[in-house]
Design a protein around this motif. Structure first.
Motif, PDB file in Angstrom:
ATOM      1  N   UNK A  56      10.413  13.031 -11.791  1.00 24.46           N
ATOM      2  CA  UNK A  56      11.325  12.020 -12.324  1.00 24.46           C
ATOM      3  C   UNK A  56      10.554  11.112 -13.262  1.00 24.46           C
ATOM      4  N   UNK A  57      11.058  10.924 -14.476  1.00 24.07           N
ATOM      5  CA  UNK A  57      10.368  10.088 -15.454  1.00 24.07           C
ATOM      6  C   UNK A  57      11.342   9.657 -16.537  1.00 24.07           C
ATOM      7  N   UNK A 115       0.823  -1.194   0.000  1.00 23.75           N
ATOM      8  CA  UNK A 115       0.000   0.000   0.000  1.00 23.75           C
ATOM      9  C   UNK A 115       0.863   1.252   0.000  1.00 23.75           C
ATOM     10  N   UNK A 116       0.400   2.276  -0.678  1.00 21.43           N
ATOM     11  CA  UNK A 116       0.992   3.602  -0.550  1.00 21.43           C
ATOM     12  C   UNK A 116      -0.066   4.443   0.130  1.00 21.43           C
ATOM     13  N   UNK A 124       9.676  -1.451  -7.922  1.00 21.35           N
ATOM     14  CA  UNK A 124       9.861  -1.883  -9.307  1.00 21.35           C
ATOM     15  C   UNK A 124      10.044  -0.686 -10.237  1.00 21.35           C
ATOM     16  N   UNK A 125      10.240   0.492  -9.663  1.00 23.35           N
ATOM     17  CA  UNK A 125      10.477   1.697 -10.445  1.00 23.35           C
ATOM     18  C   UNK A 125       9.239   2.422 -10.899  1.00 23.35           C
ATOM     19  N   UNK A 126       8.040   1.889 -10.590  1.00 24.55           N
ATOM     20  CA  UNK A 126       6.812   2.495 -11.111  1.00 24.55           C
ATOM     21  C   UNK A 126       6.236   3.577 -10.214  1.00 24.55           C
ATOM     22  N   UNK A 127       6.631   3.606  -8.954  1.00 20.02           N
ATOM     23  CA  UNK A 127       6.058   4.613  -8.050  1.00 20.02           C
ATOM     24  C   UNK A 127       7.130   5.211  -7.137  1.00 20.02           C
ATOM     25  N   UNK A 135      -0.516   8.266   4.813  1.00 20.46           N
ATOM     26  CA  UNK A 135       0.629   8.597   5.649  1.00 20.46           C
ATOM     27  C   UNK A 135       1.872   8.767   4.810  1.00 20.46           C
ATOM     28  N   UNK A 136       2.065   7.892   3.813  1.00 21.16           N
ATOM     29  CA  UNK A 136       3.222   7.985   2.932  1.00 21.16           C
ATOM     30  C   UNK A 136       3.229   9.327   2.227  1.00 21.16           C
ATOM     31  N   UNK A 137       2.060   9.725   1.720  1.00 15.76           N
ATOM     32  CA  UNK A 137       1.951  11.020   1.055  1.00 15.76           C
ATOM     33  C   UNK A 137       2.211  12.146   2.043  1.00 15.76           C
TER      34      UNK A 137
END
Length: 314
Positions: A256-257, A3-4, A105-108, A7-9
């Motif tokens: 970043x992208x 989960x993101x 995995x680099x997606x988020x 709290x993470x935000x």
């Protein structure tokens, strides 16, 4: 399920950005947290780049944030005011519950400026002065988990600590720091405020029909390669009337992208440029969104971007 959480935000974005200058040497970087007996109790499985698991006795709490470098990277250090890109996992120190986790995995990946206006102070203390490529574990004290109103983030109890495992993927500049270059005729005028945020004035002339690129500041960092990942600050305006349609500055964090995931003109403008540079890219519709609306961008629009190139990875 990974989960993101809110709290993470909340940890990553709690207030407006006040960018500050970033040193280019780690000699002046002062760590804000040290190792200690409490963080030593956290056992982490999974190395850098792997989905980690943290085990620790509960309740686990500290009165002063502690951090430990599990894997020391050999990249550039995370300096105050610079941009950092992270994978991280967050645990409730009282219960051991995992509260949020990126996918590793680099997606988020999470990108932010390294300052107390963009990150909860405990995360700044976790990351500051660590080298890119490092895996870090910290136990963040409750006093370092307060928002700007003095309230604990994410509905945490006032005495609850957090355990964070962070992979520092990359570090970047706070803003373009290259050498000023002479202005070119026919390009929009760019004026920077004290924090490096650009204001753009578009000339009252017919838009170019091909990609045009002007270098405002020439950096001496690595070269951006085709298809690479970049960290940038940017502002985009319409040539037609100068309306701002997008800005990472207004979102209070660099972006970043991969260059494979943006419109062709944006990618082509960045390829071959150097980190530390600031450029203006004028992108005709054929290399932008063509003859289709895209949000607030009308079909057939010529786009103007002012881009600070803060970092790049292959």
């Amino acid at each position: 399920m990974r989960r993101t959480s809110a709290l993470l935000v909340g940890l990553a974005m709690v207030a407006s950005l006040t960018a500050c200058s970033s040193s280019t040497s780690d000699a002046s970087c002062t760590p804000l947290a040290e190792s200690g007996s409490t963080v030593d109790k956290v056992k982490v499985s999974g190395g850098f780049g792997e989905l980690p698991t943290a085990a620790f006795p509960t309740p686990l709490t500290v009165t002063k944030t502690e951090r430990k470098i599990l894997v020391k990277g050999d990249g550039a250090p995370a300096l105050p005011g610079g941009a950092v890109t992270l994978d991280f996992s967050i645990y409730n120190g009282e219960t051991g519950e995992i509260l949020g986790q990126t996918k590793y995995d680099g997606t988020d990946l999470q990108t932010s400026s390294l300052d107390d206006n963009s990150l909860i102070h405990g995360l700044v203390a976790t990351i500051q002065c660590a080298n890119a490529g490092s895996q870090i574990v910290s136990v963040i004290a409750p006093t370092d988990l307060l928002d700007q109103n003095g309230a604990p983030v994410g509905n945490l109890g006032k005495n609850t600590s957090l355990v964070v495992v962070a992979d520092l993927i990359s570090t970047s500049l706070a803003k373009a720091n290259g050498k000023d270059q002479p202005a070119q005729d026919g390009f929009p005028t760019v004026v920077l405020d004290a924090n490096g945020v650009p204001g753009v004035t578009v000339p009252k002339t017919k838009a170019p029909t091909e990609l045009k690129v002007e270098v405002l500041k020439k950096g001496d960092g690595p070269i951006v390669k085709a298809g690479s990942s970049v960290t940038v600050h940017y502002t985009g305006v319409l040539w037609s009337d100068g309306t701002v349609f997008d800005s990472s500055w207004s979102r209070k964090s660099p972006a970043t992208f991969s260059l494979n995931g943006v419109v062709p003109g944006f990618a082509q403008a960045l390829e071959g440029q150097t980190v530390g540079s600031q450029i203006v890219a004028v992108i005709p519709p054929e290399l932008g969104y063509g003859n289709q609306d895209n949000g607030t961008i009308p079909s057939g629009s010529t786009l103007v971007f002012v881009i600070d190139i803060l970092g790049t990875t292959p």
